[in-house]
Design a protein around this motif. Structure first.
Motif, PDB file in Angstrom:
ATOM      1  N   SER A  13       0.855  -1.187   0.000  1.00 39.88           N
ATOM      2  CA  SER A  13       0.000   0.000   0.000  1.00 39.88           C
ATOM      3  C   SER A  13       0.891   1.237   0.000  1.00 39.88           C
ATOM      4  O   SER A  13       2.090   1.154   0.249  1.00 39.88           O
ATOM      5  N   LYS A  14       0.300   2.406  -0.256  1.00 46.28           N
ATOM      6  CA  LYS A  14       1.128   3.606  -0.469  1.00 46.28           C
ATOM      7  C   LYS A  14       1.980   3.986   0.736  1.00 46.28           C
ATOM      8  O   LYS A  14       3.105   4.445   0.564  1.00 46.28           O
ATOM      9  N   PRO A  77       3.671   0.390  16.354  1.00 45.93           N
ATOM     10  CA  PRO A  77       2.519   0.270  17.253  1.00 45.93           C
ATOM     11  C   PRO A  77       1.268  -0.273  16.547  1.00 45.93           C
ATOM     12  O   PRO A  77       0.515  -1.050  17.147  1.00 45.93           O
ATOM     13  N   MET A  78       1.061   0.118  15.297  1.00 44.94           N
ATOM     14  CA  MET A  78      -0.106  -0.392  14.566  1.00 44.94           C
ATOM     15  C   MET A  78      -0.004  -1.906  14.395  1.00 44.94           C
ATOM     16  O   MET A  78      -0.972  -2.636  14.612  1.00 44.94           O
ATOM     17  N   MET A  79       1.169  -2.377  14.018  1.00 42.75           N
ATOM     18  CA  MET A  79       1.367  -3.819  13.855  1.00 42.75           C
ATOM     19  C   MET A  79       1.325  -4.521  15.207  1.00 42.75           C
ATOM     20  O   MET A  79       0.864  -5.659  15.304  1.00 42.75           O
ATOM     21  N   ALA A 150       2.935  -6.468   7.325  1.00 38.19           N
ATOM     22  CA  ALA A 150       2.037  -5.344   7.623  1.00 38.19           C
ATOM     23  C   ALA A 150       0.946  -5.240   6.568  1.00 38.19           C
ATOM     24  O   ALA A 150      -0.216  -4.977   6.878  1.00 38.19           O
ATOM     25  N   GLU A 151       1.323  -5.443   5.323  1.00 42.47           N
ATOM     26  CA  GLU A 151       0.356  -5.379   4.223  1.00 42.47           C
ATOM     27  C   GLU A 151      -0.760  -6.403   4.432  1.00 42.47           C
ATOM     28  O   GLU A 151      -1.915  -6.137   4.137  1.00 42.47           O
ATOM     29  N   GLU A 157      -8.374   0.533   6.134  1.00 46.71           N
ATOM     30  CA  GLU A 157      -8.494   1.781   6.885  1.00 46.71           C
ATOM     31  C   GLU A 157      -7.198   2.085   7.641  1.00 46.71           C
ATOM     32  O   GLU A 157      -6.755   3.229   7.696  1.00 46.71           O
ATOM     33  N   GLU A 158      -6.595   1.058   8.229  1.00 47.12           N
ATOM     34  CA  GLU A 158      -5.341   1.253   8.952  1.00 47.12           C
ATOM     35  C   GLU A 158      -4.211   1.645   7.997  1.00 47.12           C
ATOM     36  O   GLU A 158      -3.376   2.497   8.330  1.00 47.12           O
ATOM     37  N   LYS A 159      -4.202   1.051   6.834  1.00 44.59           N
ATOM     38  CA  LYS A 159      -3.178   1.402   5.839  1.00 44.59           C
ATOM     39  C   LYS A 159      -3.321   2.864   5.420  1.00 44.59           C
ATOM     40  O   LYS A 159      -2.317   3.567   5.254  1.00 44.59           O
TER      41      LYS A 159
END
Length: 170
Positions: A13-14, A77-79, A150-151, A157-159
């Motif tokens: 993702s971008k 933190p997101m992961m 992560a992808e 939404e998180e990406k």
């Protein structure tokens, strides 16, 4: 490092793509630093190369810090909500960040004065060689394992949130 089991290739993702693309100029800077350290090792114009190394390390640190903040402050933190942060890939990534930054910081702190013997200059430049090896391997792990992971685990939404938040880091 069994926590880094191979991940099949993924279209990033971008936000993740941007983090990966930030590695290229950092790797180019690292290669330049490494070449200078080798010249110092070989007694090639030690003082000139050491002075140049010190200047280039400061420039590298200025480029590395925002990239690290994007990963440590946003991506990890997101992961971590999915895979944890106290062990496994995130803990390893943070440890490697800390090790590389410590070597760079130590180099910069000890090079504040210019009164170093050739041997001391060689020893100090070895810190940058160590940071080079840590970071080149680290970037490869991120690109081949962490970013594809992560992808797969982050929602769309998180990406998007990741992308928006990393744009705020300057």
């Amino acid at each position: 490092m069994s926590a880094f089991g191979g991940m099949p290739p993924a279209e990033l993702s971008k936000g993740l793509k941007q983090l990966k693309e930030e590695h290229l100029p950092l790797l180019e800077q690292l290669d330049g630093l490494f070449r200078l350290t080798k010249k110092i090792d070989q007694d090639e114009s030690i003082l000139t190369n050491f002075t140049n190394l010190s200047k280039k390390v400061k420039e590298f640190q200025k480029a590395l810090d925002p990239h690290s903040e994007k990963e440590e402050g946003i991506l990890f933190p997101m992961m971590g909500t999915y895979i944890g942060t106290t062990s496994g890939p995130i803990a390893v990534m943070e440890f490697e960040h800390d090790q590389a930054k410590l070597k760079i910081k130590t180099f910069l702190e000890k090079t504040n004065n210019n009164n170093h013997s050739p041997e001391e200059m060689k020893n100090l430049s070895a810190l940058i060689q160590e940071a080079y090896f840590i970071l080149t391997e680290h970037f490869a792990k991120e690109e081949n394992v962490l970013f594809p992971m992560a992808e797969r685990i982050l929602s769309d939404e998180e990406k998007e949130k990741l992308y928006q938040r990393i744009q705020e880091v300057k």
